[in-house]
Write a protein that holds these residues in place. Structure first.
Motif, PDB file in Angstrom:
ATOM      1  N   LEU A  55      80.126  34.910  51.306  1.00 14.39           N
ATOM      2  CA  LEU A  55      80.429  35.869  50.242  1.00 14.39           C
ATOM      3  C   LEU A  55      79.162  36.581  49.800  1.00 14.39           C
ATOM      4  O   LEU A  55      79.130  37.810  49.666  1.00 14.39           O
ATOM      5  N   LYS A  56      78.094  35.803  49.610  1.00 11.09           N
ATOM      6  CA  LYS A  56      76.802  36.368  49.204  1.00 11.09           C
ATOM      7  C   LYS A  56      76.295  37.356  50.256  1.00 11.09           C
ATOM      8  O   LYS A  56      75.868  38.466  49.929  1.00 11.09           O
ATOM      9  N   GLU A  57      76.363  36.951  51.512  1.00 14.25           N
ATOM     10  CA  GLU A  57      75.873  37.802  52.596  1.00 14.25           C
ATOM     11  C   GLU A  57      76.642  39.116  52.673  1.00 14.25           C
ATOM     12  O   GLU A  57      76.050  40.196  52.796  1.00 14.25           O
ATOM     13  N   GLN A  58      77.961  39.036  52.577  1.00 11.90           N
ATOM     14  CA  GLN A  58      78.776  40.253  52.659  1.00 11.90           C
ATOM     15  C   GLN A  58      78.497  41.188  51.489  1.00 11.90           C
ATOM     16  O   GLN A  58      78.341  42.397  51.677  1.00 11.90           O
ATOM     17  N   ALA A  59      78.420  40.625  50.287  1.00 14.83           N
ATOM     18  CA  ALA A  59      78.174  41.458  49.104  1.00 14.83           C
ATOM     19  C   ALA A  59      76.780  42.084  49.163  1.00 14.83           C
ATOM     20  O   ALA A  59      76.620  43.279  48.884  1.00 14.83           O
TER      21      ALA A  59
END
Length: 101
Positions: free
Chosen positions: A15-19
């Protein structure tokens, strides 16, 4: 310059990487995005977006009319024709992941 405070959060790595990938494309550092989010919470006096449970609609074929059944079947046919399909193994893996089974 104003003082700053630290914020420590736990977040799913994917989630962190995508955001952060999206924020990077927009030229916005994650810390700025979080500041903007907090400012919107203050301005809106609550969450800056609607929070609600998605409509949960479990189909009971015994309660559907013949026309409603035909419409539901047609949705599936349309998905297949448009390529919105996946292997059953992947579908079940996604369900297990989404529902933490």
């Amino acid at each position: 310059m104003s003082k700053t405070a630290n914020l420590y959060v736990r977040i799913e790595p994917e989630l962190k990487e995508q955001a952060e990938s999206i924020l990077s494309a927009l030229g916005i550092p994650a810390s700025n995005a979080i500041n903007m989010f907090y400012k919107q919470i203050i301005l809106q006096r609550g969450m800056p977006f609607e929070l609600k449970l998605p409509e949960q609609r479990v189909l009971n074929f015994n309660q559907l009319t013949e026309k409603e059944i035909d419409l539901e079947l047609q949705k599936g046919i349309d998905d297949v024709k448009s390529g919105k399909i996946k292997e059953s193994k992947q579908a079940f893996a996604d369900i297990r992941k989404d529902y933490k089974l």
